[in-house]
Design a protein around this motif. Structure first.
Motif, PDB file in Angstrom:
ATOM      1  N   SER A  17       0.815  -1.215   0.000  1.00 23.65           N
ATOM      2  CA  SER A  17       0.000   0.000   0.000  1.00 23.65           C
ATOM      3  C   SER A  17       0.849   1.265   0.000  1.00 23.65           C
ATOM      4  O   SER A  17       0.333   2.357  -0.284  1.00 23.65           O
ATOM      5  N   THR A  18       2.165   1.147   0.295  1.00 16.26           N
ATOM      6  CA  THR A  18       3.030   2.327   0.279  1.00 16.26           C
ATOM      7  C   THR A  18       3.548   2.639  -1.118  1.00 16.26           C
ATOM      8  O   THR A  18       4.171   3.682  -1.331  1.00 16.26           O
ATOM      9  N   PHE A  19       3.289   1.770  -2.076  1.00 11.03           N
ATOM     10  CA  PHE A  19       3.754   1.976  -3.445  1.00 11.03           C
ATOM     11  C   PHE A  19       2.768   2.868  -4.195  1.00 11.03           C
ATOM     12  O   PHE A  19       1.561   2.579  -4.238  1.00 11.03           O
ATOM     13  N   ALA A  20       3.279   3.966  -4.777  1.00  8.87           N
ATOM     14  CA  ALA A  20       2.437   4.917  -5.521  1.00  8.87           C
ATOM     15  C   ALA A  20       1.225   5.303  -4.662  1.00  8.87           C
ATOM     16  O   ALA A  20       1.396   5.775  -3.541  1.00  8.87           O
ATOM     17  N   THR A  21       0.015   5.063  -5.172  1.00 10.57           N
ATOM     18  CA  THR A  21      -1.207   5.375  -4.410  1.00 10.57           C
ATOM     19  C   THR A  21      -1.954   4.085  -4.128  1.00 10.57           C
ATOM     20  O   THR A  21      -2.428   3.413  -5.053  1.00 10.57           O
ATOM     21  N   ASP A  22      -1.986   3.705  -2.874  1.00  8.95           N
ATOM     22  CA  ASP A  22      -2.681   2.475  -2.453  1.00  8.95           C
ATOM     23  C   ASP A  22      -2.158   1.240  -3.187  1.00  8.95           C
ATOM     24  O   ASP A  22      -2.915   0.309  -3.479  1.00  8.95           O
ATOM     25  N   GLY A  23      -0.861   1.266  -3.548  1.00  7.97           N
ATOM     26  CA  GLY A  23      -0.243   0.073  -4.113  1.00  7.97           C
ATOM     27  C   GLY A  23      -0.131   0.057  -5.616  1.00  7.97           C
ATOM     28  O   GLY A  23       0.447  -0.883  -6.171  1.00  7.97           O
ATOM     29  N   HIS A  24      -0.660   1.096  -6.310  1.00 10.55           N
ATOM     30  CA  HIS A  24      -0.585   1.066  -7.767  1.00 10.55           C
ATOM     31  C   HIS A  24      -0.521   2.478  -8.339  1.00 10.55           C
ATOM     32  O   HIS A  24      -0.932   3.450  -7.693  1.00 10.55           O
ATOM     33  N   TYR A  25       0.006   2.553  -9.561  1.00  3.59           N
ATOM     34  CA  TYR A  25      -0.018   3.795 -10.331  1.00  3.59           C
ATOM     35  C   TYR A  25      -0.903   3.565 -11.545  1.00  3.59           C
ATOM     36  O   TYR A  25      -0.769   2.557 -12.242  1.00  3.59           O
ATOM     37  N   PHE A  26      -1.783   4.518 -11.820  1.00  6.56           N
ATOM     38  CA  PHE A  26      -2.705   4.422 -12.945  1.00  6.56           C
ATOM     39  C   PHE A  26      -2.674   5.752 -13.681  1.00  6.56           C
ATOM     40  O   PHE A  26      -2.752   6.818 -13.061  1.00  6.56           O
ATOM     41  N   GLY A  27      -2.519   5.737 -15.014  1.00  7.09           N
ATOM     42  CA  GLY A  27      -2.460   6.994 -15.736  1.00  7.09           C
ATOM     43  C   GLY A  27      -2.539   6.818 -17.228  1.00  7.09           C
ATOM     44  O   GLY A  27      -2.637   5.703 -17.742  1.00  7.09           O
ATOM     45  N   SER A  28      -2.489   7.947 -17.932  1.00  9.48           N
ATOM     46  CA  SER A  28      -2.639   7.932 -19.384  1.00  9.48           C
ATOM     47  C   SER A  28      -1.468   8.612 -20.097  1.00  9.48           C
ATOM     48  O   SER A  28      -1.558   8.876 -21.288  1.00  9.48           O
ATOM     49  N   THR A  29      -0.374   8.937 -19.360  1.00  8.62           N
ATOM     50  CA  THR A  29       0.784   9.528 -20.025  1.00  8.62           C
ATOM     51  C   THR A  29       1.334   8.572 -21.069  1.00  8.62           C
ATOM     52  O   THR A  29       1.675   8.961 -22.181  1.00  8.62           O
ATOM     53  N   ILE A  30       1.453   7.299 -20.709  1.00  9.76           N
ATOM     54  CA  ILE A  30       1.583   6.236 -21.696  1.00  9.76           C
ATOM     55  C   ILE A  30       0.393   5.317 -21.496  1.00  9.76           C
ATOM     56  O   ILE A  30      -0.231   5.321 -20.433  1.00  9.76           O
ATOM     57  N   SER A  31       0.066   4.544 -22.511  1.00 10.26           N
ATOM     58  CA  SER A  31      -1.168   3.760 -22.416  1.00 10.26           C
ATOM     59  C   SER A  31      -0.928   2.260 -22.234  1.00 10.26           C
ATOM     60  O   SER A  31      -1.871   1.540 -21.907  1.00 10.26           O
ATOM     61  N   TYR A  32       0.325   1.808 -22.411  1.00 12.95           N
ATOM     62  CA  TYR A  32       0.586   0.374 -22.354  1.00 12.95           C
ATOM     63  C   TYR A  32       2.078   0.194 -22.102  1.00 12.95           C
ATOM     64  O   TYR A  32       2.897   0.762 -22.827  1.00 12.95           O
ATOM     65  N   ALA A  33       2.451  -0.563 -21.089  1.00 14.88           N
ATOM     66  CA  ALA A  33       3.859  -0.855 -20.806  1.00 14.88           C
ATOM     67  C   ALA A  33       4.162  -2.297 -21.197  1.00 14.88           C
ATOM     68  O   ALA A  33       3.503  -3.232 -20.729  1.00 14.88           O
ATOM     69  N   PHE A  34       5.157  -2.466 -22.054  1.00 16.62           N
ATOM     70  CA  PHE A  34       5.606  -3.805 -22.455  1.00 16.62           C
ATOM     71  C   PHE A  34       6.835  -4.259 -21.689  1.00 16.62           C
ATOM     72  O   PHE A  34       7.141  -5.450 -21.666  1.00 16.62           O
ATOM     73  N   ASP A  35       7.582  -3.314 -21.097  1.00 13.93           N
ATOM     74  CA  ASP A  35       8.809  -3.709 -20.408  1.00 13.93           C
ATOM     75  C   ASP A  35       9.109  -2.744 -19.272  1.00 13.93           C
ATOM     76  O   ASP A  35       8.799  -1.547 -19.343  1.00 13.93           O
ATOM     77  N   LEU A  36       9.719  -3.292 -18.219  1.00 10.13           N
ATOM     78  CA  LEU A  36      10.248  -2.535 -17.096  1.00 10.13           C
ATOM     79  C   LEU A  36      11.739  -2.804 -16.992  1.00 10.13           C
ATOM     80  O   LEU A  36      12.186  -3.940 -17.179  1.00 10.13           O
ATOM     81  N   GLU A  37      12.524  -1.761 -16.693  1.00 12.09           N
ATOM     82  CA  GLU A  37      13.951  -1.910 -16.452  1.00 12.09           C
ATOM     83  C   GLU A  37      14.314  -1.131 -15.192  1.00 12.09           C
ATOM     84  O   GLU A  37      13.962   0.043 -15.051  1.00 12.09           O
ATOM     85  N   LEU A  38      15.041  -1.798 -14.296  1.00 10.94           N
ATOM     86  CA  LEU A  38      15.449  -1.187 -13.035  1.00 10.94           C
ATOM     87  C   LEU A  38      16.927  -0.864 -13.088  1.00 10.94           C
ATOM     88  O   LEU A  38      17.763  -1.729 -13.381  1.00 10.94           O
ATOM     89  N   ASP A  39      17.268   0.405 -12.803  1.00  7.40           N
ATOM     90  CA  ASP A  39      18.649   0.866 -12.790  1.00  7.40           C
ATOM     91  C   ASP A  39      18.865   1.622 -11.493  1.00  7.40           C
ATOM     92  O   ASP A  39      18.509   2.800 -11.391  1.00  7.40           O
ATOM     93  N   ASN A  40      19.446   0.944 -10.486  1.00  2.24           N
ATOM     94  CA  ASN A  40      19.565   1.506  -9.148  1.00  2.24           C
ATOM     95  C   ASN A  40      18.176   1.893  -8.649  1.00  2.24           C
ATOM     96  O   ASN A  40      17.326   1.035  -8.519  1.00  2.24           O
ATOM     97  N   ASN A  41      17.919   3.177  -8.423  1.00  6.44           N
ATOM     98  CA  ASN A  41      16.603   3.573  -7.930  1.00  6.44           C
ATOM     99  C   ASN A  41      15.687   4.057  -9.037  1.00  6.44           C
ATOM    100  O   ASN A  41      14.566   4.474  -8.792  1.00  6.44           O
ATOM    101  N   ASN A  42      16.150   4.018 -10.292  1.00  8.02           N
ATOM    102  CA  ASN A  42      15.318   4.431 -11.412  1.00  8.02           C
ATOM    103  C   ASN A  42      14.617   3.234 -12.035  1.00  8.02           C
ATOM    104  O   ASN A  42      15.265   2.236 -12.378  1.00  8.02           O
ATOM    105  N   LEU A  43      13.326   3.350 -12.170  1.00 10.68           N
ATOM    106  CA  LEU A  43      12.515   2.295 -12.774  1.00 10.68           C
ATOM    107  C   LEU A  43      11.904   2.846 -14.052  1.00 10.68           C
ATOM    108  O   LEU A  43      11.112   3.801 -14.026  1.00 10.68           O
ATOM    109  N   PHE A  44      12.272   2.258 -15.195  1.00 12.07           N
ATOM    110  CA  PHE A  44      11.800   2.736 -16.496  1.00 12.07           C
ATOM    111  C   PHE A  44      10.680   1.821 -16.997  1.00 12.07           C
ATOM    112  O   PHE A  44      10.823   0.599 -17.010  1.00 12.07           O
ATOM    113  N   ALA A  45       9.592   2.433 -17.424  1.00 10.84           N
ATOM    114  CA  ALA A  45       8.480   1.716 -18.043  1.00 10.84           C
ATOM    115  C   ALA A  45       8.414   2.133 -19.502  1.00 10.84           C
ATOM    116  O   ALA A  45       8.263   3.320 -19.807  1.00 10.84           O
TER     117      ALA A  45
END
Length: 494
Positions: free
Chosen positions: A264-292
């Motif tokens: 529940s501490t992640f984003a808002t109530d455990g999830h992020y929801f938005g329309s800046t992008i509409s579909y994520a096919f991949d996640l990459e973690l680089d230290n503290n940066n998380l790229f969608a």
């Protein structure tokens, strides 16, 4: 004793020779820069790539090998030698395949265990209407590992009573396996994001989530799919994909504790929801940066869309433009895979081209700096496209070799849809040093040189004096450096 070390700039200035700019096809790979594979009779598509420590390339996807007629597939796993030739010692003449009398078997993601065994996940049709999560493990020679999945080499998990697909896997340090994907609500068109955890032998880990399974749905009338996953060093699970609501797709990302409970501490109530992008096919973690990475719906089709978060699901507004970037080259542009270089640069793979049922799309790759700006030193102003056929060409996967060269994998709509793997040059060396002489301790960086600076590192064990001469390909002396009365040298040559 005087020793002279000649450094001929054959390998040093490769980046300056014709056809070897970053992003250009590496024609030392299968003599053309690409391999086209036709393992079956129809429907070949590559979804996952991985590079072994010996530089052999393993891949997974689908092809019709033994599947019945119609739109049915077999899971396919194959291996290439580093040169691009098919490794005939792997599986059955280079391939392993698995079919099902119930319908299709899909291979969506491939990972290498520390012991070299190969893990593939996807979907297995128990019946045509009831695909289940599948996790399959192969020995290094491409045969089923019968120590996994109660002697069969694979495990099936029926998350729900309808269609279940595992799109990505993660192997924990203790050998446990997390699968991320989607499970359809029986009788409805709604999906739920799904996580499953297995023990190292393929048995469902009942201590995870609810008897080994975690389901995620924003609302009773929403459809959520996890297409990708990352796990932080502390074990937190972060998934991303899309939510489909009222005929519109929205980006969704969710965080879970190591034992599969929504955080529940992640984003808002455990999830992020938005329309800046509409579909994520991949996640990459680089230290503290998380790229969608994924796509953004537009009036014409799609644009490449990438967002940057921290591991708590908060947008990193210092990256790119307030944490977000998009790219529009053609009506259809999409990012299907991301890869972080250790220098912080971000590689993107996907497709670019025309829309419509017969539009011509091409393999697409681009690169961004660590700050999120397009890297003009890559390809044509930061991106490249490669046409394999005259219709759909999609790069679904990306991987880096130990020498920094870039592998793209996907499919081309040729005669029967064929698997494609291509290799691109890069000006990046993950190790930071490249050996110039297998019989010496002298190394140089960067290789190839892209600017005016060359770093030379060497160990001089017994010579009292050493002279280094750097010469061009035509024999012209470019630089002479003398080092005396030292046992080691670490010099920056400008």
């Amino acid at each position: 004793m005087k020793r002279i070390l000649f450094i001929a700039l054959i390998s040093i200035f490769t980046n300056l020779s014709i056809g070897q700019t970053p992003g250009s096809l590496d024609t030392s790979f299968n003599s053309t820069g690409m391999v086209i594979l036709q393992p079956g009779t129809l429907h070949e598509n590559l979804y996952g790539l991985a590079v072994q420590p010996d530089s052999a390339i393993v891949f997974c996807g689908v092809a019709r090998i033994s599947a019945p007629s119609g739109f049915t597939f077999d899971m396919l796993v194959g291996r290439l030698n580093p040169s691009g030739s098919l490794d005939q010692t792997f599986g059955n003449n280079g391939y392993f395949s698995l079919g099902s009398a119930g319908g299709s078997v899909f291979g969506y993601d491939i990972k290498l265990q520390p012991d070299g065994k190969i893990l593939v996940c996807g979907g297995y049709s128990v019946t045509a209407a009831d695909p289940a999560f599948i996790a399959l493990r192969l020995n290094t020679n491409g045969t089923l590992d019968t120590t996994f999945g109660a002697g069969t080499g694979y495990t099936l998990v029926q998350v729900g009573l309808s269609e279940d697909y595992a799109y990505e896997s993660y192997i924990r340090p203790d050998g446990k396996i997390i699968l991320a994907g989607a499970s359809k609500v029986p009788g409805f068109t709604y999906n739920r994001g799904a996580l499953v955890q297995l023990l190292s032998d393929g048995t469902v880990d009942t201590t995870f989530g609810n008897q080994g399974i975690t389901l995620f749905q924003l609302g009773a009338n929403t459809s959520e799919t996890f297409r990708c996953m990352e796990v932080t060093p502390g074990g937190k699970i972060i998934t991303a994909g899309y939510s489909y609501q009222s005929n519109t797709e929205y980006f969704v990302m969710a965080g879970f504790s190591p034992d599969g409970i929504i955080d529940s501490t992640f984003a808002t109530d455990g999830h992020y929801f938005g329309s800046t992008i509409s579909y994520a096919f991949d996640l990459e973690l680089d230290n503290n940066n998380l790229f969608a990475g994924g796509r953004l719906s537009t009036s014409q089709g799609y644009d490449v869309g990438i967002m940057c978060f921290d591991t708590m699901g908060v947008i990193n507004t210092t990256w790119a433009l307030n944490g977000y970037l998009s790219a529009d080259y053609n009506p259809i542009d999409a990012c299907y895979a991301l890869q972080i270089q250790t220098d912080g640069k971000l590689l993107v793979a996907g497709t670019s081209g025309q829309g419509g049922p017969f539009g011509d799309r091409d393999f697409f790759a681009s690169r961004y700096t660590a700050a999120g700006t397009i890297d003009a030193g890559f390809g044509n102003g930061g991106y490249v496209t490669y046409s394999v056929g005259s219709a759909f060409d999609d790069a679904n996967a990306i991987a880096l070799q130990s020498d920094g060269k870039i592998l793209l994998g996907g499919f081309a709509a040729l005669t029967n849809n064929d698997m494609v793997i291509m290799r691109l040059h890069n000006d990046y060396n993950p190790t930071g040093l490249s050996s110039i002489d297998s019989h010496s301790e002298w190394k140089l960086y960067p290789n190839p040189v892209t600017g005016s600076e060359l770093n030379i590192y060497g160990i001089n064990n017994d010579e009292a004096f050493i002279s280094i001469e750097i010469v061009s390909l035509n024999g012209q002396l470019i630089k002479n450096i003398s080092l005396s009365d030292i046992s080691s040298a670490d010099k920056n040559i400008v």
